[in-house]
Design an enzyme around this catalytic site. Structure first.
Site, mmCIF file in Angstrom:
data_model
loop_
_atom_site.group_PDB
_atom_site.id
_atom_site.type_symbol
_atom_site.label_atom_id
_atom_site.label_comp_id
_atom_site.label_asym_id
_atom_site.label_seq_id
_atom_site.Cartn_x
_atom_site.Cartn_y
_atom_site.Cartn_z
ATOM 1 C CB SER A 476 -0.947 -0.049 1.193
ATOM 2 O OG SER A 476 -1.979 0.883 1.060
ATOM 3 C CG ASP A 487 7.470 5.650 -11.254
ATOM 4 O OD1 ASP A 487 8.012 4.632 -11.722
ATOM 5 O OD2 ASP A 487 6.290 5.673 -10.860
ATOM 6 C CE LYS A 501 -5.021 -2.912 1.094
ATOM 7 N NZ LYS A 501 -5.331 -1.569 0.541
#
Length: 707
Positions: A476, A487, A501
């Site tokens: 999460s 990224d 998740k």
């Protein structure tokens, strides 16, 4: 008032109409549990929510019914130790209609199945009681398999009876072999111990009530939709909410029943289990002893609440646990762990720091600052009160980074292993400590609307070399943070693929969906709410999936998780652990990327780091130990059969004991510590290979960046 009562009674007859005639639960044997009017109303409303308002919006049809049916059968008898094939055959008529029945408020078929399971459970334990005084031949070559998930159901009661004869024989043999001196084992005392144990199990199961049955039945429905949508009955809802916001007293572990064994599913940071470092995820607790010398009670097959009651206790008291390590065979000698119970304040799961001095491949010494973050936390109460000094992850980590800079560290490692998430806002703000403004995560809701959440604060707290460690139990918010760092090219991500998740749940009090008419209906039924704890939501609570997370590159974190740049092997495979192991998990997909600018392109340097890491591992004894652990863990897909021949089982246990001692001594030798001698307590091995090697990789990162 009389008019309202007539309306309520008329409505009762409407609720009683399902898609087919109901099962007559009055004709059942055993406990004969029956659903209440409240259960029937809640089943209808939960079905409506899942069909029309959840992210997945699954129709209550034949396809879903097949999954719900299988979930219910597995939830009752995962190890196939109780139900007969004839029971399963009889249940088949409900297989394609059970979810439609829920939608109609008809729980008679599911309660019928549950009652049959209870009946078989009591019957099986009675067979075991009968078998205690049988003439057992411990020289005979036969075996006992406690977990039969991949074996056929018993065809006859004779087969069921023989299984429980073997269970009694195994338990007696186990008591004999675990005595301090097996040659002097008191068989009469062992039989009495076993008789008391089985009678206790029967007593526990007879305390099962309709709310317990309803919880299992509703879980079979919600798990069929997605693994994170869950209905909690009032008692479970209260426990869930207390554990999320207050304190726990005990060992500091989240426990779950799997294959009739209490299994550790989470270790809470700051608690006794966390500090002791000898308990691990998926270890199984098979017996509990109170104090320094209290007799062990076998808790295999117990209700989870009864088992937890034995394990929890007052602050300062001692509990001893018999542990079967994750992946260990049933025939293995259990490890004994002694813990002192504490009050675990969940708000104290704070970030902590340390500095590791590491010698790089170039011969230079580097100082690596390590920040261990067990969860993403924030003191919401303090925020609501307007307290300017409220505690949060980002505030704590900012202070730790300042202190690490003052101590002159060369790089920082953020350790997110086993971090199951927490506050989304904190994940966003924490990312902002390492990037200068920009998007962090995207969230798509049930209407396909996409919201981009960004770091709006100028500046960074750490702009030097940076790494993030994740593992299969990083989930999460951890995945949002690690994915954003990856990224942006802001740092190197190390470890093993995360949980996957990528869904958002809202916790909703079910009273919001129960109409005034249905509340009147329930009241008119005259049902007692004596089983509802004070302060608990009267109709329970549903945690329902309402959205999905996406990385700023457009990729979902759902199902696939975050793949590290430098990968470490792990025993927790995607096929068995994490989101991808859940049949009902939402799929991975993509949306449009956010508008963001990379801090740097680490593609080339990450490839070099991976090559250097692999070369170093080829010469590392610690890496060899890790691979051996993984191979041992994954050796058996299911719990194998255990020999009921005393000499054979004793020899197997002795072989495992010697193997364990040799392996630990091999590791102690590598670490330069004294060897474990016979008669001494087992030493703790606190060498963290993944952390040590991650620090090595960061020194490589610094060296390559400076070229």
């Amino acid at each position: 008032m009389f008019k309202n009562l007539l309306i309520a009674l008329a409505l009762i007859s409407v609720v009683a109409c399902g898609s087919k005639p109901r099962v007559n639960l009055e004709e059942q044997t055993g406990l004969g549990l029956k659903p209440t009017t409240q259960h029937e109303v809640i089943a209808k409303e939960v079905s409506n929510l899942l069909e029309n308002f959840s992210y997945k919006r699954v129709p209550m049809g034949d396809s879903l019914s097949n999954i719900v049916f299988d979930n219910l059968v597995k939830g009752m008898d995962q190890g196939r130790n109780y139900l007969l094939q004839s029971d399963i055959d009889e249940f088949q008529k409900y297989k394609t209609s059970i979810s439609q029945d829920f939608k109609a408020g008809d729980l008679s078929s599911s309660f019928f199945m549950f009652n049959r399971y209870i009946e078989r459970y009591i019957q099986s334990l009675n067979y075991a009681l009968e078998a205690i005084d049988a003439n057992h031949d411990f020289t005979k070559d036969e075996s006992y398999n406690s977990f039969r998930e991949k074996l056929p159901y018993f065809k006859t009661e004779a087969e069921l009876k023989d299984q429980w004869r073997k269970r009694a024989k195994y338990d007696l043999l186990n008591l004999r072999l675990t005595a301090a001196d097996s040659a002097k084992s008191d068989d009469a005392k062992n039989k009495e111990t076993l008789r008391s144990r089985y009678n206790n199990l029967i007593s526990q199961i007879k305390k099962t009530n309709a709310n317990d049955a309803f919880q299992l039945i509703m879980t079979s429905l919600t798990d069929a939709v997605d693994p994170h949508t869950t209905y909690y009955n009032p008692a479970f809802a209260q426990a869930f909410n207390e554990n999320m916001s207050n304190t726990l007293e005990g060992i500091g572990a989240s426990l779950q029943m799997e294959n009739e064994m209490v299994t550790i599913k989470q270790i809470i940071a700051g608690g006794p289990a966390f500090k002791d470092k000898t308990l691990h995820i998926n270890d199984r607790i098979i017996a509990v002893g109170q104090g320094e010398s209290g007799e062990f009670e076998d808790i295999i097959g117990w209700r989870i609440d009864a088992a937890v009651a034995k394990i929890k206790g007052k602050k300062g008291t001692t509990v001893r646990l018999k542990i079967l390590p994750a992946g260990a065979e049933l025939s293995s000698t259990p490890r004994i762990v002694k813990l002192t119970r504490e009050k675990i304040v969940l708000a104290e799961e704070s970030a902590k720091r340390e500095i590791k001095t590491v010698k790089g491949e170039d011969g230079k010494e580097y100082r690596i600052g390590v920040i261990n973050l067990p969860k993403f936390y924030i003191d919401f109460d303090a925020v609501r009160r307007g307290d300017k000094d409220y505690k949060s992850t980002t505030r704590d980590v900012r202070l730790l980074l300042d202190s690490l800079k003052q101590d002159g560290v060369d790089a920082v490692l953020m350790d997110l292993r086993n971090n199951g998430g927490g506050s989304l806002q904190e994940a966003i703000e924490l990312t902002g400590l390492f990037i200068d403004r920009g998007p962090v995560v995207q969230v798509r809701d049930t209407r396909n609307r996409v919201q981009v959440d960004s770091d709006e604060e100028n500046g960074v707290s750490w702009d030097g070399p940076f790494g993030v460690i994740i593992n299969r139990f990083s989930a999460s918010a951890s995945e949002i943070f690690a994915g954003a760092i990856q990224d942006y090219g802001r740092g190197v991500v190390l470890g093993s693929t995360s949980y996957g998740k990528g869904t958002v749940q809202n916790a909703v009090d079910m009273s919001r969906f129960i109409s005034a008419t249905n509340k009147l209906l329930i009241k008119a039924a005259g049902e007692s709410d004596a089983d509802t704890p004070t302060g608990a939501p009267q109709f329970g609570q549903i945690n329902i999936t309402m959205g999905k997370f996406y990385r700023i590159n457009g990729s979902s974190t759902q199902h696939k998780g975050v793949t590290p740049d430098v990968v470490f092997p792990t025993q927790y495979s995607a096929e068995k652990f994490g989101e991808s192991s859940e049949p009902s998990a939402l799929p991975w997909d993509q949306i449009k990327p956010s508008n963001f600018t990379q801090v740097g392109n680490l593609k080339t340097i990450n490839s070099q780091l991976e090559e250097i890491h692999k070369a170093r591992m080829a010469k590392s004894p610690a890496y060899e130990f890790l691979l051996e652990d993984i191979a041992e863990f994954n050796k058996n897909e299911t719990i194998p059969a255990v020999s009921l021949n005393e000499a054979t089982l004793k020899a197997e246990r002795e072989k495992n004991r010697i193997k364990n001692r040799e392996r630990i001594n091999k590791q102690l030798s590598f670490m330069g510590k004294p060897l474990w001698k016979e008669g001494q307590p087992q030493p703790k091995l606190e060498y963290d290979f993944v952390l040590e090697e991650s620090a090595n990789v960061l020194t490589d990162f610094i060296r390559l960046k400076n070229k």
